[in-house]
Design a protein around this motif. Structure first.
Motif, PDB file in Angstrom:
ATOM      1  N   VAL A  15       0.834  -1.195   0.000  1.00 49.21           N
ATOM      2  CA  VAL A  15       0.000   0.000   0.000  1.00 49.21           C
ATOM      3  C   VAL A  15       0.874   1.253   0.000  1.00 49.21           C
ATOM      4  O   VAL A  15       0.590   2.241  -0.681  1.00 49.21           O
ATOM      5  CB  VAL A  15      -0.944   0.008   1.220  1.00 49.21           C
ATOM      6  CG1 VAL A  15      -1.665   1.353   1.343  1.00 49.21           C
ATOM      7  CG2 VAL A  15      -1.961  -1.118   1.107  1.00 49.21           C
ATOM      8  N   SER A 151      -0.670   2.460   7.470  1.00 48.79           N
ATOM      9  CA  SER A 151      -1.910   2.345   8.243  1.00 48.79           C
ATOM     10  C   SER A 151      -2.532   3.716   8.464  1.00 48.79           C
ATOM     11  O   SER A 151      -3.745   3.906   8.307  1.00 48.79           O
ATOM     12  CB  SER A 151      -1.638   1.674   9.589  1.00 48.79           C
ATOM     13  OG  SER A 151      -1.140   0.369   9.405  1.00 48.79           O
ATOM     14  N   VAL A 154      -3.861   5.116   5.021  1.00 47.57           N
ATOM     15  CA  VAL A 154      -5.091   4.462   4.578  1.00 47.57           C
ATOM     16  C   VAL A 154      -6.268   4.924   5.423  1.00 47.57           C
ATOM     17  O   VAL A 154      -7.341   5.261   4.896  1.00 47.57           O
ATOM     18  CB  VAL A 154      -4.944   2.928   4.653  1.00 47.57           C
ATOM     19  CG1 VAL A 154      -6.295   2.253   4.455  1.00 47.57           C
ATOM     20  CG2 VAL A 154      -3.962   2.442   3.602  1.00 47.57           C
ATOM     21  N   ILE A 158      -9.371   7.063   3.894  1.00 48.08           N
ATOM     22  CA  ILE A 158     -10.719   6.497   3.965  1.00 48.08           C
ATOM     23  C   ILE A 158     -11.661   7.468   4.667  1.00 48.08           C
ATOM     24  O   ILE A 158     -12.798   7.690   4.231  1.00 48.08           O
ATOM     25  CB  ILE A 158     -10.699   5.138   4.702  1.00 48.08           C
ATOM     26  CG1 ILE A 158     -10.034   4.078   3.814  1.00 48.08           C
ATOM     27  CG2 ILE A 158     -12.115   4.700   5.066  1.00 48.08           C
ATOM     28  CD1 ILE A 158      -9.893   2.729   4.472  1.00 48.08           C
ATOM     29  N   LEU A 224      -4.346  -7.868  -1.822  1.00 48.04           N
ATOM     30  CA  LEU A 224      -4.962  -6.986  -0.832  1.00 48.04           C
ATOM     31  C   LEU A 224      -4.511  -5.543  -1.021  1.00 48.04           C
ATOM     32  O   LEU A 224      -5.308  -4.612  -0.873  1.00 48.04           O
ATOM     33  CB  LEU A 224      -4.608  -7.472   0.580  1.00 48.04           C
ATOM     34  CG  LEU A 224      -5.322  -8.732   1.063  1.00 48.04           C
ATOM     35  CD1 LEU A 224      -4.817  -9.142   2.442  1.00 48.04           C
ATOM     36  CD2 LEU A 224      -6.829  -8.528   1.098  1.00 48.04           C
ATOM     37  N   SER A 225      -3.249  -5.343  -1.353  1.00 41.64           N
ATOM     38  CA  SER A 225      -2.739  -3.984  -1.584  1.00 41.64           C
ATOM     39  C   SER A 225      -3.475  -3.321  -2.732  1.00 41.64           C
ATOM     40  O   SER A 225      -3.886  -2.153  -2.639  1.00 41.64           O
ATOM     41  CB  SER A 225      -1.237  -4.034  -1.884  1.00 41.64           C
ATOM     42  OG  SER A 225      -0.505  -4.571  -0.801  1.00 41.64           O
ATOM     43  N   ILE A 228      -7.211  -2.590  -1.713  1.00 41.06           N
ATOM     44  CA  ILE A 228      -7.315  -1.433  -0.818  1.00 41.06           C
ATOM     45  C   ILE A 228      -7.178  -0.137  -1.606  1.00 41.06           C
ATOM     46  O   ILE A 228      -7.947   0.818  -1.421  1.00 41.06           O
ATOM     47  CB  ILE A 228      -6.253  -1.514   0.296  1.00 41.06           C
ATOM     48  CG1 ILE A 228      -6.592  -2.647   1.256  1.00 41.06           C
ATOM     49  CG2 ILE A 228      -6.147  -0.190   1.055  1.00 41.06           C
ATOM     50  CD1 ILE A 228      -5.490  -2.960   2.254  1.00 41.06           C
ATOM     51  N   ILE A 232     -10.160   2.771  -2.138  1.00 37.97           N
ATOM     52  CA  ILE A 232      -9.931   4.164  -1.741  1.00 37.97           C
ATOM     53  C   ILE A 232     -10.192   5.111  -2.905  1.00 37.97           C
ATOM     54  O   ILE A 232     -10.854   6.139  -2.762  1.00 37.97           O
ATOM     55  CB  ILE A 232      -8.493   4.343  -1.217  1.00 37.97           C
ATOM     56  CG1 ILE A 232      -8.332   3.664   0.147  1.00 37.97           C
ATOM     57  CG2 ILE A 232      -8.127   5.825  -1.105  1.00 37.97           C
ATOM     58  CD1 ILE A 232      -6.918   3.672   0.676  1.00 37.97           C
TER      59      ILE A 232
END
Length: 275
Positions: A15, A151, A154, A158, A224-225, A228, A232
């Motif tokens: 990410v 973290s 993100v 969000i 997953l990266s 995500i 977003i």
């Protein structure tokens, strides 16, 4: 610092590689051209990149000792000439243009926040030196910091996206159509623009030798990266629609700042700085 990297650390690294200021410029460019249908281009680009990283993960499982990533796989499969072209065109040239833009935009925003009391060059050079020092400390230190930074980024993005999407910001919402063009002839070419959101997930591969269960965690963390990042960007499009005029979004050099300030006023500038 011999602790093995878990799935959270790998996803954080992925990410962290994907989220960049230049991504928001691409997002604004695509959204200003067709409106919310740009989401279709984002989904197509995300799926295409997921298929690509699954191929890279398979190559990593077949050749686990080649931890240099896509360059070594291309060398093994297609030879040195194609590898040179791929690396120069896909990484060197793109980074030559993207990295200075990232540094300049970060420096510009930080300079505005500080009241222009500090020259922008100090911020861009300073962050470059800090990143060099962190990487020289080793992959574990870099991953640890990526977990914290990614973290926070993100979560912040969000929150900003959700506030914009549901129209609960302190700014004034704009009245404009959600769709500028629904013609696939206008939407599909923007897939190339959306690809900028997803460049970098393969940089998880060099971490494989330091990961727990890399055969399983490498593909999962890359997927997953990408997911995500895609979520977003999709949510952000709806936020753009509520607080920024499509025309202004395409003209400004700092669409993320325009969006944050329009949604939260002066506090929006500070909220962006922390992302």
């Amino acid at each position: 610092m011999n602790k093995k990297i878990g799935i959270f650390g790998a996803v954080s690294t992925g990410v962290g590689m994907l989220i960049a200021t230049s991504c928001f410029i691409s997002s604004a460019s695509g959204a200003s051209a067709v409106g919310t249908p740009f989401i279709i281009a984002i989904i197509i680009a995300c799926i295409a990149n997921m298929m690509a990283v699954l191929s890279i993960a398979e190559l990593n499982a077949i050749m686990p000792n080649l931890t240099g990533g896509i360059a070594q796989y291309t060398l093994a499969g297609l030879g040195p000439l194609v590898t040179i072209v791929t690396m120069v065109g896909g990484y060197l040239i793109s980074n030559v243009f993207a990295a200075p833009a990232e540094g300049a935009m970060f420096a510009g925003v930080m300079s505005e926040i500080s009241g222009d009391s500090v020259p922008p060059a100090v911020f861009s050079v300073g962050i470059t030196i800090i990143l060099i020092i962190i990487n020289l400390k080793g992959v574990n230190m870099s991953t640890f910091l990526q977990e914290i930074v990614a973290s926070f980024m993100v979560l912040s993005l969000i929150i900003l996206s959700v506030i914009g999407t549901f129209g609960i910001g302190t700014g004034v919402e704009v009245e404009q159509p959600a769709v500028i063009s629904s013609d696939l002839a206008d939407i599909l070419p923007l897939t190339a623009t959306a690809f900028w959101f997803f460049i970098g997930a393969e940089f998880i591969v060099p971490l494989a030798k330091d990961m727990k269960n890399p055969r399983k965690n490498v593909p999962i963390s890359m997927i997953l990266s990408l997911a995500i990042m895609g979520i977003i960007q999709i949510i952000m499009i709806f936020g753009f629609r509520n607080y920024t005029n499509w025309s202004e979004l395409g003209e400004t050099a700092s669409p993320h700042v325009l969006y944050a300030v329009a949604m939260l006023g002066k506090w929006g500038r500070y909220s962006y700085a922390f992302t």
